[in-house]
Structures are given as C-alpha cells and as structure tokens.
Design a protein around this motif. Structure first.
Motif, PDB file in Angstrom:
ATOM      1  N   ALA A  83     -11.843  98.019  44.909  1.00  0.00           N
ATOM      2  CA  ALA A  83     -12.641  97.257  43.945  1.00  0.00           C
ATOM      3  C   ALA A  83     -14.117  97.621  44.062  1.00  0.00           C
ATOM      4  CB  ALA A  83     -12.455  95.764  44.170  1.00  0.00           C
ATOM      5  N   LYS A  84     -14.779  97.778  42.928  1.00  0.00           N
ATOM      6  CA  LYS A  84     -16.223  97.950  42.903  1.00  0.00           C
ATOM      7  C   LYS A  84     -16.882  96.570  42.910  1.00  0.00           C
ATOM      8  CE  LYS A  84     -16.192 102.401  40.506  1.00  0.00           C
ATOM      9  NZ  LYS A  84     -16.689 103.167  39.333  1.00  0.00           N
ATOM     10  N   ALA A  85     -18.203  96.558  43.088  1.00  0.00           N
ATOM     11  CA  ALA A  85     -18.916  95.285  43.186  1.00  0.00           C
ATOM     12  C   ALA A  85     -18.724  94.439  41.938  1.00  0.00           C
ATOM     13  CB  ALA A  85     -20.403  95.545  43.437  1.00  0.00           C
ATOM     14  N   GLU A  86     -18.721  95.096  40.770  1.00  0.00           N
ATOM     15  CA  GLU A  86     -18.548  94.352  39.522  1.00  0.00           C
ATOM     16  C   GLU A  86     -17.191  93.649  39.487  1.00  0.00           C
ATOM     17  OE1 GLU A  86     -21.176  97.919  38.702  1.00  0.00           O
ATOM     18  OE2 GLU A  86     -19.337  97.482  39.808  1.00  0.00           O
ATOM     19  N   SER A  87     -16.145  94.373  39.886  1.00  0.00           N
ATOM     20  CA  SER A  87     -14.806  93.784  39.900  1.00  0.00           C
ATOM     21  C   SER A  87     -14.714  92.671  40.928  1.00  0.00           C
ATOM     22  CB  SER A  87     -13.761  94.861  40.204  1.00  0.00           C
ATOM     23  OG  SER A  87     -13.750  95.856  39.207  1.00  0.00           O
ATOM     24  N   ALA A  88     -15.337  92.881  42.088  1.00  0.00           N
ATOM     25  CA  ALA A  88     -15.317  91.859  43.135  1.00  0.00           C
ATOM     26  C   ALA A  88     -16.009  90.587  42.660  1.00  0.00           C
ATOM     27  CB  ALA A  88     -15.990  92.396  44.396  1.00  0.00           C
ATOM     28  N   ALA A  89     -17.122  90.751  41.952  1.00  0.00           N
ATOM     29  CA  ALA A  89     -17.833  89.584  41.423  1.00  0.00           C
ATOM     30  C   ALA A  89     -16.980  88.859  40.385  1.00  0.00           C
ATOM     31  CB  ALA A  89     -19.165  90.017  40.815  1.00  0.00           C
ATOM     32  N   MET A  90     -16.221  89.614  39.601  1.00  0.00           N
ATOM     33  CA  MET A  90     -15.335  88.995  38.614  1.00  0.00           C
ATOM     34  C   MET A  90     -14.234  88.196  39.297  1.00  0.00           C
ATOM     35  SD  MET A  90     -15.028  92.116  35.836  1.00  0.00           S
ATOM     36  CE  MET A  90     -13.739  91.276  34.912  1.00  0.00           C
ATOM     37  N   VAL A  91     -13.711  88.728  40.400  1.00  0.00           N
ATOM     38  CA  VAL A  91     -12.702  87.996  41.166  1.00  0.00           C
ATOM     39  C   VAL A  91     -13.293  86.689  41.684  1.00  0.00           C
ATOM     40  CG1 VAL A  91     -11.326  88.012  43.282  1.00  0.00           C
ATOM     41  CG2 VAL A  91     -11.382  90.037  41.822  1.00  0.00           C
ATOM     42  N   ALA A  92     -14.501  86.770  42.244  1.00  0.00           N
ATOM     43  CA  ALA A  92     -15.155  85.570  42.768  1.00  0.00           C
ATOM     44  C   ALA A  92     -15.413  84.555  41.663  1.00  0.00           C
ATOM     45  CB  ALA A  92     -16.465  85.958  43.452  1.00  0.00           C
ATOM     46  N   GLU A  93     -15.799  85.036  40.503  1.00  0.00           N
ATOM     47  CA  GLU A  93     -16.043  84.134  39.378  1.00  0.00           C
ATOM     48  C   GLU A  93     -14.745  83.467  38.930  1.00  0.00           C
ATOM     49  OE1 GLU A  93     -17.914  82.015  36.341  1.00  0.00           O
ATOM     50  OE2 GLU A  93     -18.690  82.989  38.152  1.00  0.00           O
ATOM     51  N   ARG A  94     -13.652  84.220  38.956  1.00  0.00           N
ATOM     52  CA  ARG A  94     -12.362  83.639  38.602  1.00  0.00           C
ATOM     53  C   ARG A  94     -11.983  82.527  39.581  1.00  0.00           C
ATOM     54  NH1 ARG A  94      -9.697  88.103  38.277  1.00  0.00           N
ATOM     55  NH2 ARG A  94      -8.426  88.047  40.167  1.00  0.00           N
ATOM     56  N   VAL A  95     -12.243  82.761  40.859  1.00  0.00           N
ATOM     57  CA  VAL A  95     -11.976  81.736  41.867  1.00  0.00           C
ATOM     58  C   VAL A  95     -12.865  80.521  41.634  1.00  0.00           C
ATOM     59  CG1 VAL A  95     -12.168  81.189  44.321  1.00  0.00           C
ATOM     60  CG2 VAL A  95     -11.168  83.366  43.615  1.00  0.00           C
ATOM     61  N   ARG A  96     -14.141  80.769  41.355  1.00  0.00           N
ATOM     62  CA  ARG A  96     -15.086  79.664  41.144  1.00  0.00           C
ATOM     63  C   ARG A  96     -14.640  78.775  39.989  1.00  0.00           C
ATOM     64  NH1 ARG A  96     -19.046  77.875  38.177  1.00  0.00           N
ATOM     65  NH2 ARG A  96     -18.740  79.521  36.631  1.00  0.00           N
ATOM     66  N   ARG A  97     -14.208  79.390  38.905  1.00  0.00           N
ATOM     67  CA  ARG A  97     -13.769  78.612  37.745  1.00  0.00           C
ATOM     68  C   ARG A  97     -12.462  77.881  38.023  1.00  0.00           C
ATOM     69  NH1 ARG A  97     -15.006  82.517  32.484  1.00  0.00           N
ATOM     70  NH2 ARG A  97     -17.270  82.690  32.815  1.00  0.00           N
ATOM     71  N   ALA A  98     -11.555  78.539  38.727  1.00  0.00           N
ATOM     72  CA  ALA A  98     -10.274  77.897  39.047  1.00  0.00           C
ATOM     73  C   ALA A  98     -10.491  76.678  39.929  1.00  0.00           C
ATOM     74  CB  ALA A  98      -9.346  78.899  39.738  1.00  0.00           C
ATOM     75  N   LEU A  99     -11.393  76.799  40.888  1.00  0.00           N
ATOM     76  CA  LEU A  99     -11.664  75.679  41.789  1.00  0.00           C
ATOM     77  C   LEU A  99     -12.311  74.518  41.046  1.00  0.00           C
ATOM     78  CD1 LEU A  99     -11.668  74.595  44.677  1.00  0.00           C
ATOM     79  CD2 LEU A  99     -13.907  75.670  45.003  1.00  0.00           C
ATOM     80  N   ALA A 100     -13.201  74.824  40.119  1.00  0.00           N
ATOM     81  CA  ALA A 100     -13.888  73.773  39.372  1.00  0.00           C
ATOM     82  C   ALA A 100     -12.933  72.975  38.495  1.00  0.00           C
ATOM     83  CB  ALA A 100     -14.992  74.388  38.514  1.00  0.00           C
ATOM     84  N   ALA A 101     -11.765  73.546  38.216  1.00  0.00           N
ATOM     85  CA  ALA A 101     -10.822  72.899  37.298  1.00  0.00           C
ATOM     86  C   ALA A 101      -9.778  72.048  38.004  1.00  0.00           C
ATOM     87  CB  ALA A 101     -10.119  73.960  36.448  1.00  0.00           C
TER      88      ALA A 101
END
Length: 324
Positions: free
Chosen positions: A252-270
């Motif tokens: 994974a590149k940094a952009e993809s890693a950040a997208m993974v983290a963002e997906r986790v952040r949104r899932a947790l918020a829900a």
C-alpha cells in the motif's frame, strides 16, 4: 494499484458460509460458540482470472480456503506453469502461517474463483478446536509438492501455546507491539513496498473515568475486532500502546493507507459498542497517521513518521487522518 489491492474483500452477505464450510469438514467438531466466533471473522474474496492472492516473498498471515474455481501455485516470479493447482475444498497459505516466513510461492487465480479468508488467529483457533481440520490440513500439506528451494524443504514445528501467546495482546486478541516491531523491521530490511498507520482512540481516558476499566477493555476489544473486519486478509493489526493500534499494509502507498484509516474512522463513528451487561458505551473517534516505507528507510524512522502524522491529526482537532 496492484491486483492484490483490486481484489475486494467483503462480508459473507447472502452466502451461507457455515453450510459451505460444513461441506468441506472445516467446522467439524467445533461447538456452536467456537463456530460462530470463527465465522464472525471470516471474509469472502472473489478473484478474477490472473488476480494474485499471495505474492512470492511477501508476508502472508492468512489461510485461504477455495470455495469455487482454481488457484495456481507458482514457485518462480516469471513461471508460466503452476507447480500445484488448488481446487474447491482445498486450502493454501498454511505454510507461511505455520512457519511465519515470507510466502514461498505466488498464488494466482487460474479462473474466476471465490475463497474464504481466515486470519492467523482464526487459523490457530481451528487447529486447536477441530481435530478433523488439523488432520485434514496435515494430510494436505504432506501431499503438496515441494522443490529443492530451502523455503519449501525446511519445515518448522507448529507453534506452542506459549509461542502463540507471545505474539498476541491478551486484551484485544490482535498482534502485540513486539510482533509489530519485528514484522516492520523484517519488511524494511527486505525493502518491499508497504505502509503503516498509527491510530489512537480520542479522549480514551474519559471512557475509563466514566464507565470503569472493564468498559475500557471492552471498547479496545471491540475496536480491534472492527479493525480486523475492515482490513484485507493480507493486512495486519497490532495493539501498539494503551489506546493505540498500528496497521501494517503490504503493497500500500501512503494514499491508500490513509484511505484505509479513513474507512476505519467512518466505520467507528457509525457504531456504538455495548458491554456484556447491555451498557451502551459512548461513541468514540480516532485520530490516525499514515506513512509509506521509502527505499532504504529503517523501521524506526517509518514508525516515527507515522507517529508524527498522528500527532498532527491530534493537534488539528482529532477525529481525522493525516499522512506523510
């Protein structure tokens, strides 16, 4: 983005995975609680012709069971003919999990295929809980062709309970910091492409102050389970501190890693987690920092870069993802 990243991992959905696995005797001998626990972590992947499931020399910590289609095992990067074909009802990936070494071969889809992904944790649960699965796996591994390559011929005994326990965090059932540091060091030395994400629960101390230590432990365990469900079968999650986790994302590149983290952040918020007595815990957020390994970069420097990105996310107001 590689073929590995393009493969979508999803929850079982309308697939009756329990019935399918019973057909292959994977769940034979498991009690209901153990069966449900293992199934709750299982992922299903659909592969197109030519998709790479396991890459030669890359880390692999998952066991794959073929439900449909055929997979080819290739011992050399440019090989055109597989040394073995894995069909419905057979597994692949067990050697690198058992020996905890880089994958000794690449595995690619020879046709449209569907596989079940079991994490290393689920793999050992199956070994421990099902004699039928363990015996079947041993028979399959013993019959698999092996070449003169050292990685194929050199076996390693199954891990003891002590050795497995030393790899995991008892409170969350994910890998621990020593394992994560060792794995990142190994990847950095081999100079392969990967990224890491450091993430931390925002205002974690408030949960303990308002609901007690037990509630804090429940929150961390639930978050670890959410992380495991959200990641690909080839990604890793480890507890890295009191309220901190680290994700290791091969290729994974940094952009993809950040997208993974963002997906986790949104899932947790829900979601809102509950304790065993039904107490609903307050919703929490995370801050995260992603960093990509650069050629020649050491493990400590990479982890520090991700830590700096995490610090920026917290300084910018928390509940956000930063990358470098």
């Amino acid at each position: 983005m590689s073929a590995l990243h393009a493969i979508e991992a999803s929850r079982v959905g309308d697939v009756d995975l329990g019935e399918l696995l019973r057909e292959f005797d994977v769940l034979a001998g498991l009690d209901r609680a153990a069966r449900e626990e293992i199934l709750s972590e299982a992922l299903v992947r659909d592969l197109d012709y030519g998709d790479t499931l396991i890459r030669l020399g890359a880390p692999n910590r998952s066991l794959y069971l073929v439900l449909e289609g055929k997979l080819g095992v290739f011992r050399q990067a440019m090989a055109t003919e597989p040394v073995a074909v894995v069909e419905a009802g057979q597994t692949v990936g067990e050697l690198s999990v058992l020996e905890r070494r880089p994958a000794p071969a690449s595995v690619m889809a020879l046709e449209a295929s569907r596989v079940v992904v079991f994490s290393e944790t689920a793999f050992w649960r199956l070994i421990d809980a099902s004699h039928a699965f363990a015996a079947r796996l041993l028979k399959q591994v013993s019959e698999r062709p092996r070449g003169s390559d050292e990685t194929f011929t050199r076996g390693a005994p199954p891990r003891t309970d002590y050795e497995r326990a030393a790899m995991y965090d008892a409170a969350t059932a994910v890998y621990n910091r020593p394992w994560a540091d060792e794995t990142i060091e190994e990847l950095a030395k081999r100079d392969v492409a990967f990224s890491v994400v450091r993430l931390e629960v925002d205002d974690f101390e408030k949960v303990g102050a308002e609901h007690g230590r037990a509630a804090s432990d429940v929150l961390l365990a639930k978050l670890a389970a959410l992380l495991t469900r959200t990641l690909r079968g080839t990604d890793y999650v480890a507890r890295y501190g009191s309220e901190e986790f680290i994700l290791i994302l091969p290729e994974a590149k940094a952009e993809s890693a950040a997208m993974v983290a963002e997906r986790v952040r949104r899932a947790l918020a829900a979601v809102a987690f509950e304790t065993k007595d039904g107490t609903v815990l307050p919703r929490v957020t995370i801050s995260a920092g992603a960093a990509q390994h650069e050629t020649g970069q050491g493990a400590a420097e990479l982890v520090a870069k991700a830590g700096a990105a995490l610090a920026r996310a917290k300084e910018a107001g928390r509940n956000r993802v930063e990358r470098v």
